[in-house]
Scaffold this active site. Structure first.
Site, PDB file in Angstrom:
ATOM      1  N   ILE A   1      -0.555   1.730  -7.381  1.00  0.00           N
ATOM      2  CA  ILE A   1      -0.344   0.717  -8.415  1.00  0.00           C
ATOM      3  C   ILE A   1      -1.243  -0.483  -8.172  1.00  0.00           C
ATOM      4  O   ILE A   1      -1.913  -0.981  -9.074  1.00  0.00           O
ATOM      5  CB  ILE A   1       1.125   0.262  -8.454  1.00  0.00           C
ATOM      6  CG1 ILE A   1       2.042   1.432  -8.817  1.00  0.00           C
ATOM      7  CG2 ILE A   1       1.309  -0.886  -9.441  1.00  0.00           C
ATOM      8  CD1 ILE A   1       3.514   1.079  -8.764  1.00  0.00           C
TER       9      ILE A   1
ATOM     10  N   GLY B   1      -1.483  -5.205   1.925  1.00  0.00           N
ATOM     11  CA  GLY B   1      -0.991  -3.839   1.863  1.00  0.00           C
ATOM     12  C   GLY B   1      -1.214  -3.217   0.501  1.00  0.00           C
ATOM     13  O   GLY B   1      -1.963  -3.736  -0.329  1.00  0.00           O
TER      14      GLY B   1
ATOM     15  N   VAL C   1       0.732  -0.895  -2.872  1.00  0.00           N
ATOM     16  CA  VAL C   1       1.960  -0.512  -3.561  1.00  0.00           C
ATOM     17  C   VAL C   1       1.685   0.777  -4.326  1.00  0.00           C
ATOM     18  O   VAL C   1       0.683   0.888  -5.037  1.00  0.00           O
ATOM     19  CB  VAL C   1       2.438  -1.605  -4.532  1.00  0.00           C
ATOM     20  CG1 VAL C   1       3.719  -1.160  -5.240  1.00  0.00           C
ATOM     21  CG2 VAL C   1       2.671  -2.916  -3.794  1.00  0.00           C
TER      22      VAL C   1
ATOM     23  N   LYS D   1       6.037  -0.129  -1.224  1.00  0.00           N
ATOM     24  CA  LYS D   1       5.034  -1.053  -0.689  1.00  0.00           C
ATOM     25  C   LYS D   1       4.821  -0.738   0.785  1.00  0.00           C
ATOM     26  O   LYS D   1       5.785  -0.590   1.540  1.00  0.00           O
ATOM     27  CB  LYS D   1       5.509  -2.496  -0.856  1.00  0.00           C
ATOM     28  CG  LYS D   1       4.519  -3.545  -0.379  1.00  0.00           C
ATOM     29  CD  LYS D   1       5.047  -4.957  -0.673  1.00  0.00           C
ATOM     30  CE  LYS D   1       4.060  -6.025  -0.256  1.00  0.00           C
ATOM     31  NZ  LYS D   1       4.556  -7.394  -0.571  1.00  0.00           N
TER      32      LYS D   1
ATOM     33  N   ASP E   1       5.163 -18.572  -3.546  1.00  0.00           N
ATOM     34  CA  ASP E   1       3.973 -17.999  -4.181  1.00  0.00           C
ATOM     35  C   ASP E   1       4.279 -17.581  -5.617  1.00  0.00           C
ATOM     36  O   ASP E   1       3.884 -16.498  -6.059  1.00  0.00           O
ATOM     37  CB  ASP E   1       3.467 -16.800  -3.374  1.00  0.00           C
ATOM     38  CG  ASP E   1       2.012 -16.455  -3.689  1.00  0.00           C
ATOM     39  OD1 ASP E   1       1.295 -17.334  -4.217  1.00  0.00           O
ATOM     40  OD2 ASP E   1       1.594 -15.316  -3.412  1.00  0.00           O
TER      41      ASP E   1
END
Length: 253
Positions: free
Chosen positions: A18, A24, A26, A41, A157
């Site tokens: 995705i 990292g 997902v 994730k 964030d």
């Protein structure tokens, strides 16, 4: 809370990337036993990623992405495009042989609020139509943030790219990679996306949950008004950064 007996490739199939970033990847993956799609994730097993899992495991709200479980594996799962355009999956080990943390969450639409805003900026909607749609979204974002703060967390964030849409269209706040507790003293860490960070986040001052409110104001501004370029959005943030809020805080905060 986290398990080690899972195997991503053994328990999931129909795996598709995705998104990926500095922290990292997902993947959309179908759990074989339940015959249901999830988002998984994959990040390095570190203190920061564990804090994200601990936060998600405590949160249960219709406007916050839902956490299901997590587990660790010795290898991470990486998407690679071969020269001949065949797509394969391969395992890789980090340079320091760290373990990898797999976080299983609800699957959302691939379109983020950032995508939604960009689409609306190209459409010929009347101000009233856009305002009505935007206020419906903003109300859900506010509900999710209010709950996060009630649970004594600061997201740190909040931005359109981290706000998703569930498969039934509801707003979902995601990406808790920079989350911290609101009851910790002397929070001064520089953390967040610069264009959405409050001045105190950037300057090393002590801050609290109000930095999320600052970011929300900028997100709502993008929702309600057409700011088609990254430069214009940055100008809004810079103009606020240049203002001293100390006198206003004494009076209103």
């Amino acid at each position: 809370m986290c398990f080690t007996f899972y195997s991503f490739t053994a328990d999931f199939d129909t795996i598709q990337e995705i998104s990926s970033g500095a922290y990292g990847c997902v993947f959309k993956a179908r759990e074989k036993l339940l015959e249901k799609d999830f988002a998984v994730k994959i990040v390095l097993h570190q203190k920061k990623s564990l804090e994200e899992v601990l936060t998600l495991s405590d949160l249960l709200h219709s406007n916050v992405i839902r956490y299901f479980t997590c587990w660790t594996e010795d290898s991470g799962y990486q998407w690679k495009d071969l020269v001949d355009s065949n797509v394969i999956f391969s395992f890789y080990r980090s340079a320091n042989n760290s373990k990898f943390l797999y976080i299983q969450m609800e699957l959302c639409e691939t379109k983020t609020l950032e995508d939604w805003i960009q689409e609306k900026n190209t459409e010929s909607l009347t101000d009233l139509e856009r305002r009505e749609q935007s206020l419906h979204i903003a109300d859900q974002i506010f509900s999710g943030v209010e709950y996060i703060h009630f649970m004594k967390r600061i997201h740190r964030d909040l931005k359109p790219a981290n706000i998703l849409f569930g498969l039934e269209g509801q707003v979902k706040i995601g990406d808790f990679g920079l989350v911290t507790r609101d009851d910790l003293l002397n929070k001064t860490t520089y953390a967040g996306t610069p264009n959405y960070m409050a001045p105190e986040q950037k300057t090393g001052q002590t801050y609290n949950r109000k930095v999320d409110i600052y970011a929300l104001g900028l997100v709502f501004l993008e929702l309600l008004w057409k700011l088609p370029t990254g430069h214009e959005r940055a100008e809004v943030s810079v103009s606020y950064d240049s203002v001293s809020f100390s006198d206003y805080r004494k009076t209103y905060v």
